[in-house]
Design an enzyme around this catalytic site. Structure first.
Site, PDB file in Angstrom:
ATOM      1  N   HIS A 310       0.850  -1.197   0.000  1.00  0.00           N
ATOM      2  CA  HIS A 310       0.000   0.000   0.000  1.00  0.00           C
ATOM      3  C   HIS A 310       0.875   1.233   0.000  1.00  0.00           C
ATOM      4  CE1 HIS A 310      -3.093   2.910   1.204  1.00  0.00           C
ATOM      5  NE2 HIS A 310      -3.958   2.030   0.756  1.00  0.00           N
ATOM      6  N   ASP A 368      -7.751  -4.454  -0.634  1.00  0.00           N
ATOM      7  CA  ASP A 368      -8.307  -4.669  -1.977  1.00  0.00           C
ATOM      8  C   ASP A 368      -8.247  -6.142  -2.367  1.00  0.00           C
ATOM      9  OD1 ASP A 368      -8.808  -1.889  -2.592  1.00  0.00           O
ATOM     10  OD2 ASP A 368      -6.641  -1.659  -2.675  1.00  0.00           O
TER      11      ASP A 368
END
Length: 433
Positions: A310, A368
């Site tokens: 991330h 995600d």
């Protein structure tokens, strides 16, 4: 904002006078140097592509510490909210600054529930789209079009009207997302049901049809609710900054949220969970994982590992841990542990958590990765993943927009530039070009 006793001093090697700039302290997080008078005092701008070192606003809504892996909504850790609250409680918190008591929760839930229907004319908007139009394209158009129906709440300087617009957006996004899905598969639109919870109502509008009753599964509803909570806000990300920038011009809230949806559509932002599932389908089977991992490690292959790591979280994404639990709950509930796609996902997760290459680079599975798997298990098509994200993030966008409009220091956004084009020149006649 509390001003610090210390100041930042900017000095120049060319003998220009140095400049003192105040430093502000936040509740938590880095101190901020106030450079608002920099241009006036020095004739110079700062250069910060992507605004990675620039605070464009002050906010009391969401705080992220990427190094610690910490996400707070109004001071509450996301881990506690996802376990102890439902999505509408989280909405109330983001909008109002405090969690609701039982009476406030009942009133807020009732108000949102009573606003879930959209104007009947919205059905005609959908007919203007091709059946294979991307749902995000449909949402950009239909959310922007809501401003056509609600002239009674477009005065952004009226706090009550801003509140009404916020309620309408939170309430109607699930209806519009479900309508986009139903339109794409040629099924009739399902009206919202006021006897169902926010997430159960969305599942009903997505998967029910007039021919038979849809049975709500509490495990699946709770999984969707958790997806919504975990995606509700994420500080000053690209789409939130877009909403704030659009709002700074005085644009109406429906137009601002439509702008946020357009930004979220980008694959580097909201499309990440879609990309993660597409990657799994391209790998195909567990047997192909070693070859795929080898390509990921080869810098010249151009193959990327989607759904891992991330930009902000340098350690484990706190949302991913919660989404991982939900992922396994949903797969168990639906008996999908042996489904080839999900077996592949779980094996890829195992390797990434054990392989030194990924561990050393902190390429952990992110939210995600898991939310894509969960949504796929729920029966939500890949093309709609980002639409679900938009549905969740609408509360964050509208809370941030509302905070900005009420901020006395708010100004129309106007980033500056470092110009590297041609200096002044004269236009030659056409025969000399």
């Amino acid at each position: 904002m509390n001003i610090s006793d210390t100041k930042a001093t900017l000095s120049f090697s060319d003998g220009s006078p140095s400049v003192d700039m105040p430093i502000y302290k936040g509740t938590i997080g880095p101190d901020v140097i106030d450079i608002r008078k920099l241009y006036g005092q020095t004739g110079k701008f700062t250069y910060d592509p992507g605004f990675m070192s620039t605070a464009a606003c002050n906010s009391s809504i969401t705080y992220i510490d990427g190094d610690k892996g910490e996400l707070l909504y109004r001071g509450y850790p996301i881990e506690q909210l996802a376990v102890n609250c439902d999505f509408l409680e989280t909405c109330y918190l983001l909008l109002n600054g405090e969690l609701p008591n039982a009476e406030q929760k009942a009133t807020f839930t009732n108000t949102v529930t009573k606003h879930t229907m959209v104007h009947e004319q919205m059905q005609f908007f959908f007919r203007g789209f091709r059946r294979d139009a991307h749902p995000m394209s449909v949402l950009v158009g239909t959310v922007g079009a809501l401003a056509s129906f609600y002239h009674d709440s477009l005065d952004i300087n009226d706090a009550k009207q801003r509140e009404i617009s916020a309620i309408r957006l939170i309430a109607k996004l699930p209806t519009l997302v479900a309508m986009a899905y139903k339109y794409s598969i040629g099924q009739p639109f399902m009206y919202p049901r006021n006897d169902l919870s926010y997430s159960a109502n969305f599942m009903h509008m997505m998967f029910a049809n007039p021919c038979e009753e849809y049975k709500v599964n509490d495990v699946l509803v709770r999984a969707l609710d958790r997806i919504l909570i975990l995606h509700a806000d994420h500080e000053q990300n690209a789409s939130t900054s877009t909403v704030r920038l659009a709002g700074s011009s005085g644009a109406n809230p429906f137009a601002c949220i439509a702008a946020g949806i357009a930004c979220l559509w980008g694959p580097a932002h909201g499309g990440a969970n879609e990309a993660a599932l597409t990657m799994l389908k391209e790998i195909g089977s567990v047997e192909n994982i070693p070859a795929f991992i080898a390509k990921v490690k080869d810098k010249n292959s151009g193959v990327k590992l989607m759904g891992f790591g991330h930009r902000v979280y340098k350690n484990f994404d706190p949302r991913a841990k919660l989404m991982r639990e939900t992922c396994h709950e949903v797969l168990n509930e639906l008996g999908l542990q042996d489904d080839p796609l999900f077996k592949l996902a779980m094996e890829l997760e195992r390797i990434a958590l054990e392989d030194e290459y990924f561990v050393s680079r902190k390429l952990y599975p992110n939210v995600d990765f898991y939310s894509g798997i969960v949504q796929s298990a729920l029966g939500i098509p890949v093309s709609l993943f980002t639409g679900i994200f938009a549905m969740a993030r609408t509360i964050g966008w509208i809370a941030q927009w509302n905070e900005m409009i009420a901020d006395p220091e708010q100004k129309i956004g106007r980033p500056r530039q470092l110009f590297i084009g041609s200096p002044v020149r004269d236009v030659p006649s056409i025969d000399k070009r």
